[in-house]
Motif scaffolding. Structure first.
Motif, PDB file in Angstrom:
ATOM      1  N   MET A   1       0.854  -1.158   0.000  1.00 24.64           N
ATOM      2  CA  MET A   1       0.000   0.000   0.000  1.00 24.64           C
ATOM      3  C   MET A   1       0.904   1.224   0.000  1.00 24.64           C
ATOM      4  O   MET A   1       1.816   1.325   0.822  1.00 24.64           O
ATOM      5  CB  MET A   1      -0.874  -0.029   1.260  1.00 24.64           C
ATOM      6  N   TYR A   2       0.695   2.099  -0.939  1.00 28.62           N
ATOM      7  CA  TYR A   2       1.504   3.298  -1.110  1.00 28.62           C
ATOM      8  C   TYR A   2       0.604   4.510  -0.883  1.00 28.62           C
ATOM      9  O   TYR A   2      -0.554   4.516  -1.303  1.00 28.62           O
ATOM     10  CB  TYR A   2       2.090   3.315  -2.528  1.00 28.62           C
ATOM     11  N   VAL A   3       1.152   5.527  -0.228  1.00 29.45           N
ATOM     12  CA  VAL A   3       0.385   6.750   0.054  1.00 29.45           C
ATOM     13  C   VAL A   3       1.127   7.939  -0.534  1.00 29.45           C
ATOM     14  O   VAL A   3       2.335   8.088  -0.331  1.00 29.45           O
ATOM     15  CB  VAL A   3       0.229   6.975   1.581  1.00 29.45           C
ATOM     16  N   ASP A   4       0.387   8.784  -1.246  1.00 31.02           N
ATOM     17  CA  ASP A   4       0.964  10.027  -1.754  1.00 31.02           C
ATOM     18  C   ASP A   4      -0.172  10.975  -2.092  1.00 31.02           C
ATOM     19  O   ASP A   4      -1.313  10.541  -2.275  1.00 31.02           O
ATOM     20  CB  ASP A   4       1.827   9.774  -2.995  1.00 31.02           C
ATOM     21  N   ASN A   5       0.159  12.256  -2.186  1.00 30.77           N
ATOM     22  CA  ASN A   5      -0.851  13.237  -2.583  1.00 30.77           C
ATOM     23  C   ASN A   5      -0.379  14.075  -3.764  1.00 30.77           C
ATOM     24  O   ASN A   5      -1.011  15.049  -4.115  1.00 30.77           O
ATOM     25  CB  ASN A   5      -1.259  14.129  -1.410  1.00 30.77           C
ATOM     26  N   ASP A   6       0.720  13.680  -4.390  1.00 24.72           N
ATOM     27  CA  ASP A   6       1.248  14.381  -5.554  1.00 24.72           C
ATOM     28  C   ASP A   6       0.605  13.795  -6.807  1.00 24.72           C
ATOM     29  O   ASP A   6       0.755  12.602  -7.086  1.00 24.72           O
ATOM     30  CB  ASP A   6       2.772  14.211  -5.594  1.00 24.72           C
ATOM     31  N   PRO A   7      -0.118  14.608  -7.599  1.00 28.34           N
ATOM     32  CA  PRO A   7      -0.824  14.077  -8.770  1.00 28.34           C
ATOM     33  C   PRO A   7       0.083  13.374  -9.778  1.00 28.34           C
ATOM     34  O   PRO A   7      -0.305  12.372 -10.374  1.00 28.34           O
ATOM     35  CB  PRO A   7      -1.465  15.310  -9.403  1.00 28.34           C
ATOM     36  N   SER A  25      -1.402  -5.118  -4.322  1.00 29.07           N
ATOM     37  CA  SER A  25      -0.835  -3.798  -4.060  1.00 29.07           C
ATOM     38  C   SER A  25      -1.874  -2.761  -4.446  1.00 29.07           C
ATOM     39  O   SER A  25      -2.783  -3.026  -5.240  1.00 29.07           O
ATOM     40  CB  SER A  25       0.466  -3.586  -4.829  1.00 29.07           C
ATOM     41  N   ASP A  26      -1.728  -1.600  -3.862  1.00 25.10           N
ATOM     42  CA  ASP A  26      -2.668  -0.517  -4.136  1.00 25.10           C
ATOM     43  C   ASP A  26      -2.027   0.776  -3.675  1.00 25.10           C
ATOM     44  O   ASP A  26      -0.942   0.769  -3.092  1.00 25.10           O
ATOM     45  CB  ASP A  26      -3.996  -0.760  -3.412  1.00 25.10           C
ATOM     46  N   TYR A  27      -2.699   1.877  -3.921  1.00 25.70           N
ATOM     47  CA  TYR A  27      -2.219   3.166  -3.473  1.00 25.70           C
ATOM     48  C   TYR A  27      -3.386   3.944  -2.888  1.00 25.70           C
ATOM     49  O   TYR A  27      -4.555   3.662  -3.162  1.00 25.70           O
ATOM     50  CB  TYR A  27      -1.566   3.949  -4.616  1.00 25.70           C
ATOM     51  N   ILE A  28      -3.026   4.910  -2.068  1.00 20.76           N
ATOM     52  CA  ILE A  28      -4.015   5.774  -1.427  1.00 20.76           C
ATOM     53  C   ILE A  28      -3.666   7.201  -1.797  1.00 20.76           C
ATOM     54  O   ILE A  28      -2.520   7.631  -1.632  1.00 20.76           O
ATOM     55  CB  ILE A  28      -3.969   5.631   0.108  1.00 20.76           C
ATOM     56  N   GLU A  29      -4.635   7.936  -2.294  1.00 20.61           N
ATOM     57  CA  GLU A  29      -4.435   9.362  -2.546  1.00 20.61           C
ATOM     58  C   GLU A  29      -4.814  10.098  -1.263  1.00 20.61           C
ATOM     59  O   GLU A  29      -5.990  10.270  -0.943  1.00 20.61           O
ATOM     60  CB  GLU A  29      -5.301   9.834  -3.713  1.00 20.61           C
ATOM     61  N   ALA A  30      -3.786  10.450  -0.507  1.00 20.06           N
ATOM     62  CA  ALA A  30      -4.016  11.116   0.776  1.00 20.06           C
ATOM     63  C   ALA A  30      -2.732  11.779   1.234  1.00 20.06           C
ATOM     64  O   ALA A  30      -1.646  11.493   0.731  1.00 20.06           O
ATOM     65  CB  ALA A  30      -4.482  10.109   1.829  1.00 20.06           C
ATOM     66  N   VAL A  38      -5.629   7.464   5.933  1.00 19.70           N
ATOM     67  CA  VAL A  38      -4.614   6.499   5.508  1.00 19.70           C
ATOM     68  C   VAL A  38      -4.875   5.136   6.137  1.00 19.70           C
ATOM     69  O   VAL A  38      -4.878   4.112   5.449  1.00 19.70           O
ATOM     70  CB  VAL A  38      -3.199   7.009   5.837  1.00 19.70           C
ATOM     71  N   LEU A  39      -5.111   5.102   7.432  1.00 13.93           N
ATOM     72  CA  LEU A  39      -5.326   3.818   8.107  1.00 13.93           C
ATOM     73  C   LEU A  39      -6.627   3.149   7.654  1.00 13.93           C
ATOM     74  O   LEU A  39      -6.657   1.933   7.441  1.00 13.93           O
ATOM     75  CB  LEU A  39      -5.301   4.000   9.616  1.00 13.93           C
ATOM     76  N   ARG A  40      -7.675   3.924   7.475  1.00 14.53           N
ATOM     77  CA  ARG A  40      -8.953   3.359   7.017  1.00 14.53           C
ATOM     78  C   ARG A  40      -8.797   2.762   5.615  1.00 14.53           C
ATOM     79  O   ARG A  40      -9.225   1.644   5.351  1.00 14.53           O
ATOM     80  CB  ARG A  40     -10.035   4.436   7.029  1.00 14.53           C
ATOM     81  N   LEU A  45      -6.911  -3.267   2.234  1.00 13.27           N
ATOM     82  CA  LEU A  45      -6.009  -4.257   1.653  1.00 13.27           C
ATOM     83  C   LEU A  45      -5.223  -5.023   2.704  1.00 13.27           C
ATOM     84  O   LEU A  45      -4.958  -6.204   2.548  1.00 13.27           O
ATOM     85  CB  LEU A  45      -5.027  -3.556   0.697  1.00 13.27           C
ATOM     86  N   LEU A  46      -4.866  -4.347   3.774  1.00 14.95           N
ATOM     87  CA  LEU A  46      -4.004  -4.935   4.803  1.00 14.95           C
ATOM     88  C   LEU A  46      -4.804  -5.332   6.030  1.00 14.95           C
ATOM     89  O   LEU A  46      -5.705  -4.598   6.439  1.00 14.95           O
ATOM     90  CB  LEU A  46      -2.924  -3.927   5.219  1.00 14.95           C
ATOM     91  N   ASP A  47      -4.438  -6.436   6.636  1.00 11.87           N
ATOM     92  CA  ASP A  47      -5.023  -6.846   7.907  1.00 11.87           C
ATOM     93  C   ASP A  47      -4.161  -6.234   9.006  1.00 11.87           C
ATOM     94  O   ASP A  47      -3.106  -6.768   9.352  1.00 11.87           O
ATOM     95  CB  ASP A  47      -5.051  -8.366   8.014  1.00 11.87           C
ATOM     96  N   LEU A  48      -4.606  -5.098   9.521  1.00 13.16           N
ATOM     97  CA  LEU A  48      -3.810  -4.372  10.508  1.00 13.16           C
ATOM     98  C   LEU A  48      -3.824  -5.021  11.889  1.00 13.16           C
ATOM     99  O   LEU A  48      -3.159  -4.540  12.796  1.00 13.16           O
ATOM    100  CB  LEU A  48      -4.265  -2.915  10.579  1.00 13.16           C
TER     101      LEU A  48
END
Length: 167
Positions: A1-7, A25-30, A38-40, A45-48
């Motif tokens: 899981m990847y997080v970014d807010n840059d378009p 795999s996936d990404y989060i726009e945040a 981010v956690l939600r 995808l992930l079992d936290l």
């Protein structure tokens, strides 16, 4: 899981982060600072409730002290299961300090207030690992973190890095 807010970065994420039969795999726009979102979204995808790895590579310098980056990392660690690991790297203000100060000054003159960068000392970076057990070799300059055979660990790369495990 990847997080970014840059378009622009997210355009690449849409292309590169594709699930396969071998793994999802996936990404989060945040924004990294929006821990709730981010956690939600990560929980889709992930079992936290099981150990995961949280990597914060060369990103925390963009969270100013006024944004309380240590509390931010603490909120992420609090949400993770025991056995989870935190790996991070961070520009150093106490390695090649004059060169780093000069490069940060040039960067920050060109950056927006939203993306200004702040290097930190070894002790400030080590605080991100509060509540974890730092793994060997501890908090070290980047080239000294388990260098590959034949790779010099004496190069000057002004970044601290470490990995900690949540007990």
């Amino acid at each position: 899981m990847y997080v970014d807010n840059d378009p622009i970065v997210l355009t690449h994420a849409r292309t590169l982060l594709v699930s396969t039969p071998e793994g999802a795999s996936d990404y989060i726009e945040a924004d990294l600072r929006d821990t709730g979102t981010v956690l939600r979204e990560a929980a889709r995808l992930l079992d936290l409730s099981k150990p995961v790895g949280l990597t914060l590579m060369a990103v925390l310098q963009y969270v100013p002290d006024t944004g309380d980056p240590h509390a931010l990392v603490g909120r992420y660690l609090e949400a993770l299961a025991p056995g989870s690991c935190l790996a991070l790297s961070h520009p150093a203000s106490d390695i090649a300090d004059e060169e780093v100060a000069a490069s940060m000054r040039i960067y920050n003159e060109r950056a927006s207030a939203h993306s200004a960068a702040s290097p930190r000392t070894r002790s400030e970076v080590t605080r991100f690992f509060d509540g974890t057990e730092l793994l060997d070799p501890g908090m070290v300059p980047l080239p000294q973190w388990r260098p590959a055979p034949g790779v010099s660990d004496t190069a000057t790369v002004p970044m601290w890095c470490g990995v900690g495990r949540k007990p």
